[in-house]
Design an enzyme around this catalytic site. Structure first.
Site, short mmCIF file in Angstrom:
data_model
loop_
_atom_site.label_atom_id
_atom_site.label_comp_id
_atom_site.label_asym_id
_atom_site.label_seq_id
_atom_site.Cartn_x
_atom_site.Cartn_y
_atom_site.Cartn_z
N GLU A 290 5.73 5.18 -31.34
CA GLU A 290 4.82 4.44 -30.46
C GLU A 290 5.64 3.41 -29.67
OE1 GLU A 290 1.34 2.73 -32.20
OE2 GLU A 290 0.62 4.64 -33.01
N SER B 293 -4.58 -2.30 -40.09
CA SER B 293 -4.04 -2.29 -38.73
C SER B 293 -3.27 -3.57 -38.42
CB SER B 293 -5.17 -2.15 -37.71
OG SER B 293 -4.64 -2.31 -36.40
ZN LIG Z 1 -0.83 -0.51 -31.37
#
Ligand SMILES: [Zn+2]
Length: 218
Positions: A181, A123
């Site tokens: 996103e 991540s």
């Molecule tokens: Zn994010």
């Protein structure tokens, strides 16, 4: 070498695409603590439990110092323009990411979980360089329609001025491994953000000439 020849050699060097020119400038894409580290489904953080430092508080979230400073300027400028940008999610530790990912796996199974959250160690939020932003009103939080809200429009138009890129742009899922996103900002520094804005290169993978990372390798 004559001046003219030296000039020719220099200009031949300039023919190289931007990504080569930049890579040649020595950005470190591999070290977890590098401000230009590239994390994706093919590029796990090393060590996987990496903890960045120093981390600075930003309205209840945390970012690395350089990213936090840039974010504060970004949000301040937005506010001056009448746009209220709120941080939703900044730094997440390996264990926080593990909890998040595992909860999705339990709820939806691994295939779907992989589309919702990065596996632990993969991540960008663990680098302390990524921030998910929202509108103060909560409109379209963490949804594609965020792009059409005041905060989403501000981020797309001005994020680069502060060193941020929209890390997962529309139509780049085959490269980044993530659907659009518009809320996920990644700090890369002003030089790269400006260059990507200027050249129209949409992803860090393309900018640095890295392989596409649509899926995990295992
Ligand atoms: Zn994010």
């Amino acid at each position: 070498m004559t001046g003219a020849l030296a000039g020719l050699v220099l200009s031949l060097g300039m023919i190289a695409p931007p990504m080569t020119a930049v890579a040649a400038q020595g950005y470190d894409l591999d070290t977890a603590s590098s401000l230009q580290v590239v994390v994706n489904k093919h590029r796990q953080l090393s060590p996987t439990g990496y903890v960045p430092g120093p981390l600075v508080a930003v309205q209840g979230e945390r970012l690395r110092l350089q990213a936090a400073d840039a974010y504060k300027q970004f949000a301040k400028a937005a506010k001056a323009a009448g746009v209220n940008v709120l941080p939703i999610s900044g730094y997440r530790s390996f264990s926080q990411q593990t909890s998040l990912y595992d909860s999705y796996v339990r709820q939806y199974g691994q295939a779907t979980a992989d589309t919702l959250a990065a596996r632990p160690g993969y991540s960008e939020h663990q680098t302390g360089l990524a921030m998910d932003i929202g509108n103060a009103s909560g409109t379209c939080a963490l949804q594609a329609c965020f792009a059409n809200t005041p905060a989403g429009k501000w981020a797309a138009a001005h994020g680069w001025e502060y060193g941020f890129v929209i890390r997962y742009p529309a139509g780049a899922e085959a490269t980044t491994g993530y659907t659009y996103e518009p809320w996920h900002l990644r700090y890369v520094g002003q030089a790269i953000a400006l260059d990507m804005h200027r050249t129209g290169v949409a992803t860090l993978e393309d900018y640095f000439g890295l392989e596409k990372a649509p899926d995990y390798l295992r």
